[in-house]
Design a protein around this motif. Structure first.
Motif, mmCIF file in Angstrom:
data_model
loop_
_atom_site.group_PDB
_atom_site.id
_atom_site.type_symbol
_atom_site.label_atom_id
_atom_site.label_comp_id
_atom_site.label_asym_id
_atom_site.label_seq_id
_atom_site.Cartn_x
_atom_site.Cartn_y
_atom_site.Cartn_z
ATOM 1 N N ARG A 295 7.952 7.133 -0.378
ATOM 2 C CA ARG A 295 9.393 6.968 -0.211
ATOM 3 C C ARG A 295 10.077 7.150 -1.545
ATOM 4 N NH1 ARG A 295 12.140 2.336 1.898
ATOM 5 N NH2 ARG A 295 10.958 1.054 0.458
ATOM 6 N N VAL A 296 11.343 7.498 -1.503
ATOM 7 C CA VAL A 296 12.155 7.645 -2.713
ATOM 8 C C VAL A 296 13.398 6.776 -2.562
ATOM 9 C CG1 VAL A 296 13.487 9.214 -4.184
ATOM 10 C CG2 VAL A 296 11.334 9.989 -3.139
ATOM 11 N N VAL A 297 13.686 5.985 -3.574
ATOM 12 C CA VAL A 297 14.906 5.191 -3.629
ATOM 13 C C VAL A 297 15.714 5.705 -4.815
ATOM 14 C CG1 VAL A 297 15.896 2.901 -3.999
ATOM 15 C CG2 VAL A 297 13.835 3.155 -2.601
ATOM 16 N N GLU A 298 16.949 6.105 -4.564
ATOM 17 C CA GLU A 298 17.799 6.643 -5.621
ATOM 18 C C GLU A 298 18.820 5.610 -6.072
ATOM 19 O OE1 GLU A 298 20.857 10.325 -6.679
ATOM 20 O OE2 GLU A 298 19.965 10.186 -4.673
ATOM 21 N N LEU A 299 18.953 5.487 -7.387
ATOM 22 C CA LEU A 299 19.977 4.632 -7.980
ATOM 23 C C LEU A 299 21.039 5.499 -8.628
ATOM 24 C CD1 LEU A 299 18.212 1.670 -9.862
ATOM 25 C CD2 LEU A 299 19.448 1.601 -7.704
ATOM 26 N N ARG A 300 22.278 5.098 -8.438
ATOM 27 C CA ARG A 300 23.385 5.760 -9.118
ATOM 28 C C ARG A 300 24.413 4.701 -9.496
ATOM 29 N NH1 ARG A 300 25.978 10.159 -5.607
ATOM 30 N NH2 ARG A 300 23.870 11.054 -5.854
ATOM 31 N N ASP A 301 24.668 4.599 -10.793
ATOM 32 C CA ASP A 301 25.625 3.604 -11.292
ATOM 33 C C ASP A 301 25.306 2.204 -10.805
ATOM 34 O OD1 ASP A 301 27.049 5.636 -12.616
ATOM 35 O OD2 ASP A 301 28.227 6.049 -10.819
ATOM 36 N N GLY A 302 24.014 1.878 -10.768
ATOM 37 C CA GLY A 302 23.609 0.521 -10.419
ATOM 38 C C GLY A 302 23.573 0.204 -8.947
ATOM 39 N N ARG A 303 23.690 1.243 -8.103
ATOM 40 C CA ARG A 303 23.659 1.032 -6.649
ATOM 41 C C ARG A 303 22.634 1.954 -6.008
ATOM 42 N NH1 ARG A 303 29.352 0.840 -7.734
ATOM 43 N NH2 ARG A 303 30.292 -1.147 -7.089
ATOM 44 N N GLY B 127 0.795 -1.216 0.000
ATOM 45 C CA GLY B 127 0.000 0.000 0.000
ATOM 46 C C GLY B 127 0.828 1.268 0.000
ATOM 47 N N GLU B 128 2.006 1.222 -0.591
ATOM 48 C CA GLU B 128 2.930 2.353 -0.587
ATOM 49 C C GLU B 128 3.279 2.740 -2.022
ATOM 50 O OE1 GLU B 128 6.567 2.926 2.300
ATOM 51 O OE2 GLU B 128 7.206 1.685 0.625
ATOM 52 N N LEU B 129 3.433 4.041 -2.246
ATOM 53 C CA LEU B 129 3.916 4.527 -3.532
ATOM 54 C C LEU B 129 5.391 4.865 -3.371
ATOM 55 C CD1 LEU B 129 2.146 7.107 -5.874
ATOM 56 C CD2 LEU B 129 4.617 6.859 -5.752
ATOM 57 N N THR B 130 6.234 4.098 -4.028
ATOM 58 C CA THR B 130 7.683 4.298 -3.962
ATOM 59 C C THR B 130 8.178 4.835 -5.289
ATOM 60 O OG1 THR B 130 8.004 2.534 -2.342
ATOM 61 C CG2 THR B 130 9.920 3.181 -3.622
ATOM 62 N N ALA B 131 8.928 5.924 -5.251
ATOM 63 C CA ALA B 131 9.523 6.500 -6.452
ATOM 64 C C ALA B 131 10.971 6.041 -6.569
ATOM 65 C CB ALA B 131 9.460 8.019 -6.405
ATOM 66 N N LEU B 132 11.338 5.629 -7.767
ATOM 67 C CA LEU B 132 12.696 5.203 -8.067
ATOM 68 C C LEU B 132 13.310 6.267 -8.958
ATOM 69 C CD1 LEU B 132 14.779 2.843 -7.895
ATOM 70 C CD2 LEU B 132 13.719 1.933 -9.986
ATOM 71 N N LYS B 133 14.347 6.935 -8.444
ATOM 72 C CA LYS B 133 14.940 8.013 -9.230
ATOM 73 C C LYS B 133 16.382 7.695 -9.589
ATOM 74 C CE LYS B 133 16.756 11.110 -5.608
ATOM 75 N NZ LYS B 133 16.758 12.502 -5.111
ATOM 76 N N ALA C 263 15.000 6.908 1.024
ATOM 77 C CA ALA C 263 14.434 7.852 1.974
ATOM 78 C C ALA C 263 13.157 7.294 2.567
ATOM 79 C CB ALA C 263 14.156 9.198 1.322
ATOM 80 N N GLU C 264 13.026 7.384 3.873
ATOM 81 C CA GLU C 264 11.802 6.943 4.533
ATOM 82 C C GLU C 264 10.706 7.966 4.336
ATOM 83 O OE1 GLU C 264 11.303 4.046 5.787
ATOM 84 O OE2 GLU C 264 13.347 3.364 5.465
#
Length: 224
Positions: free
Chosen positions: A210-218, A31-37, A223-224
């Motif tokens: 929440r936001v999850v950031e990817l950089r160079d595959g990591r 039930g959460e909207l998570t953004a992947l940036k 962020a909570e």
């Protein structure tokens, strides 16, 4: 809802191998909207493909709603994608010759849902996305924002546990893009569905839980 553990994905071998993901781990709550940036080439689409069962990791695992995707054969993965996951694409992915209502009904036809039940669900979903009066229009007769709303309704057709959206606002102007993100936000609340959306627009990330950031595959900044 979604647990990714130490995901690696490489393409090719030897010195020419491209390492798209390098040990990605994160969880998405139900039930959460998570953004992947992340910038282009950061691994966002590769990660979405792994979570959606469209590709397999070189190493690591993805568990969706308690099911380890690595334990499913191709038939099991197809059933998972059909029954438990809805997809929304940047290019909308609608069938041009079908009406909005017919496009929304396609996933239910694949599951052989009875016509009466299918038509009722289509009406409900088109009303949910604000397109009740556009059911008989074809994609070419709709604006970009309206087409993406049809795509969201189609993704919801089989009552999925998870919706995966890959840059769903990429072809839309900023205000229309915000309306689509607000729609996804509303869908999370009204339908109880979990959403994972890849986006590079900071304004859209503000609507995420929440936001999850990817950089160079990591993963560099969950962020909570």
């Amino acid at each position: 809802m979604v647990v990714a553990e130490d995901l690696h994905r490489s393409f090719g071998t030897g010195e020419r191998a491209v390492h798209a993901l390098r040990g990605v781990s994160f969880e998405i709550r139900r039930g959460e909207l998570t953004a992947l940036k992340g910038r282009s080439g950061s691994g966002k689409t590769t990660l979405l493909n792994l979570v959606g069962g469209l590709d397999s990791p070189t190493r690591g695992s993805v568990t969706l709603d308690g099911t380890d995707l690595a334990g499913l054969d191709e038939k099991g993965l197809l059933a998972m994608r059909c029954d438990r996951i809805g997809f929304v694409f940047q290019s909308f992915g609608l069938i041009p010759v079908l009406t909005a209502a017919e496009n929304v009904g396609v996933p239910m036809r694949m599951r052989k849902v009875a016509a009466a039940r299918r038509e009722e669900r289509v009406r409900t979903l088109l009303a949910l996305v604000g397109l009740a009066d556009h059911a008989e229009q074809r994609p070419g007769e709709l604006s970009g924002g309206q087409q993406q709303r049809v795509a969201v309704a189609r993704a919801l057709a089989n009552d999925p546990a998870l919706i995966i959206a890959d840059e769903p606002t990429g072809q839309l102007d900023s205000e229309t893009g915000r309306s689509i993100m607000r729609l996804l936000r509303a869908v999370v609340r009204s339908e109880g569905v979990t959403v994972l959306v890849a986006t590079h627009d900071p304004a859209l990330m503000e609507l995420a839980d929440r936001v999850v950031e990817l950089r160079d595959g990591r993963v560099v900044e969950p962020a909570e």
